[in-house]
Design a protein around this motif. Sequence first.
Motif, PDB file in Angstrom:
ATOM      1  N   LEU A  28      17.955   7.872 -14.922  1.00 28.48           N
ATOM      2  CA  LEU A  28      17.167   9.076 -14.684  1.00 28.48           C
ATOM      3  C   LEU A  28      15.676   8.789 -14.798  1.00 28.48           C
ATOM      4  CD1 LEU A  28      17.272  12.119 -14.152  1.00 28.48           C
ATOM      5  CD2 LEU A  28      17.372  12.457 -16.627  1.00 28.48           C
ATOM      6  N   GLU A  29      15.296   7.983 -15.779  1.00 31.53           N
ATOM      7  CA  GLU A  29      13.888   7.604 -15.924  1.00 31.53           C
ATOM      8  C   GLU A  29      13.392   6.860 -14.688  1.00 31.53           C
ATOM      9  OE1 GLU A  29      13.742   5.312 -19.519  1.00 31.53           O
ATOM     10  OE2 GLU A  29      13.520   7.094 -20.788  1.00 31.53           O
ATOM     11  N   LYS A  30      14.215   5.976 -14.146  1.00 28.79           N
ATOM     12  CA  LYS A  30      13.830   5.229 -12.944  1.00 28.79           C
ATOM     13  C   LYS A  30      13.677   6.168 -11.753  1.00 28.79           C
ATOM     14  CE  LYS A  30      14.997   1.263 -10.063  1.00 28.79           C
ATOM     15  NZ  LYS A  30      13.852   1.546  -9.265  1.00 28.79           N
ATOM     16  N   GLU A  31      14.577   7.127 -11.610  1.00 29.81           N
ATOM     17  CA  GLU A  31      14.471   8.085 -10.506  1.00 29.81           C
ATOM     18  C   GLU A  31      13.206   8.922 -10.623  1.00 29.81           C
ATOM     19  OE1 GLU A  31      18.008  10.428 -10.180  1.00 29.81           O
ATOM     20  OE2 GLU A  31      19.294   8.683  -9.874  1.00 29.81           O
ATOM     21  N   ILE A  32      12.892   9.350 -11.836  1.00 31.92           N
ATOM     22  CA  ILE A  32      11.675  10.142 -12.047  1.00 31.92           C
ATOM     23  C   ILE A  32      10.438   9.300 -11.748  1.00 31.92           C
ATOM     24  CG2 ILE A  32      10.263  11.276 -13.806  1.00 31.92           C
ATOM     25  CD1 ILE A  32      12.864  12.305 -15.038  1.00 31.92           C
ATOM     26  N   GLU A  33      10.459   8.052 -12.158  1.00 29.25           N
ATOM     27  CA  GLU A  33       9.332   7.162 -11.877  1.00 29.25           C
ATOM     28  C   GLU A  33       9.159   6.963 -10.365  1.00 29.25           C
ATOM     29  OE1 GLU A  33       8.001   2.544 -12.726  1.00 29.25           O
ATOM     30  OE2 GLU A  33       9.488   3.489 -14.018  1.00 29.25           O
ATOM     31  N   ASP A  34      10.266   6.767  -9.655  1.00 29.10           N
ATOM     32  CA  ASP A  34      10.204   6.613  -8.201  1.00 29.10           C
ATOM     33  C   ASP A  34       9.659   7.875  -7.534  1.00 29.10           C
ATOM     34  OD1 ASP A  34      11.188   4.068  -8.435  1.00 29.10           O
ATOM     35  OD2 ASP A  34      13.260   4.618  -7.901  1.00 29.10           O
ATOM     36  N   SER A  36       7.688  10.116  -8.896  1.00 27.00           N
ATOM     37  CA  SER A  36       6.269  10.270  -9.199  1.00 27.00           C
ATOM     38  C   SER A  36       5.422   9.322  -8.356  1.00 27.00           C
ATOM     39  CB  SER A  36       6.003  10.069 -10.690  1.00 27.00           C
ATOM     40  OG  SER A  36       6.255   8.744 -11.062  1.00 27.00           O
ATOM     41  N   ILE A  37       5.929   8.124  -8.104  1.00 26.26           N
ATOM     42  CA  ILE A  37       5.201   7.187  -7.242  1.00 26.26           C
ATOM     43  C   ILE A  37       5.133   7.729  -5.818  1.00 26.26           C
ATOM     44  CG2 ILE A  37       5.327   4.899  -6.166  1.00 26.26           C
ATOM     45  CD1 ILE A  37       6.380   3.860  -8.879  1.00 26.26           C
ATOM     46  N   ASP A  38       6.251   8.261  -5.303  1.00 21.96           N
ATOM     47  CA  ASP A  38       6.262   8.854  -3.961  1.00 21.96           C
ATOM     48  C   ASP A  38       5.294  10.029  -3.881  1.00 21.96           C
ATOM     49  OD1 ASP A  38       8.126   7.035  -3.106  1.00 21.96           O
ATOM     50  OD2 ASP A  38       9.847   8.399  -3.351  1.00 21.96           O
ATOM     51  N   TYR A  39       5.300  10.855  -4.904  1.00 23.22           N
ATOM     52  CA  TYR A  39       4.396  12.010  -4.948  1.00 23.22           C
ATOM     53  C   TYR A  39       2.941  11.548  -4.918  1.00 23.22           C
ATOM     54  CZ  TYR A  39       2.015  16.102  -6.850  1.00 23.22           C
ATOM     55  OH  TYR A  39       1.156  17.138  -7.050  1.00 23.22           O
ATOM     56  N   TYR A  40       2.614  10.561  -5.723  1.00 26.56           N
ATOM     57  CA  TYR A  40       1.253  10.025  -5.769  1.00 26.56           C
ATOM     58  C   TYR A  40       0.836   9.468  -4.402  1.00 26.56           C
ATOM     59  CZ  TYR A  40      -2.678   7.111  -7.182  1.00 26.56           C
ATOM     60  OH  TYR A  40      -3.905   6.527  -7.268  1.00 26.56           O
TER      61      TYR A  40
END
Length: 115
Positions: A28-34, A36-40
């Motif tokens: 889940l942490e990896k999905e959230i990180e991905d 957030s990177i896409d959003y950025y």
Amino acid sequence: MTLEILIMATGVVLIVLSFFMKSPVKRLEKEIEDLSIDYYQDINQLKRRLKVVEEELMIDPKISLKSSKAPKKPIHEILVNQVLALHQQGYNDEEISKRSALSIEQVHSVIGGKR
């Protein structure tokens, strides 16, 4: 006593297995990180596009007004096209002035320059 040993052995086996199992929290942490990177990246791309559009709007248009009173800002090409389209649709100069946010003199200048 054998029941106690059996329960203790089961506990030890479960503890050892817990070290080798993948944690759903890490996934889940990896999905959230991905995300957030896409959003950025999306935000940065939108900022670049907005900057390009702002720069395009700052380009001097080809048509500028001639006035003896005070120098006026040139009319942007988008407004020129809008005025010409409204004129072709049969709107009078006053209606075109209201719809395009230009003065009547500016509308006359645009229409007169393209006739």
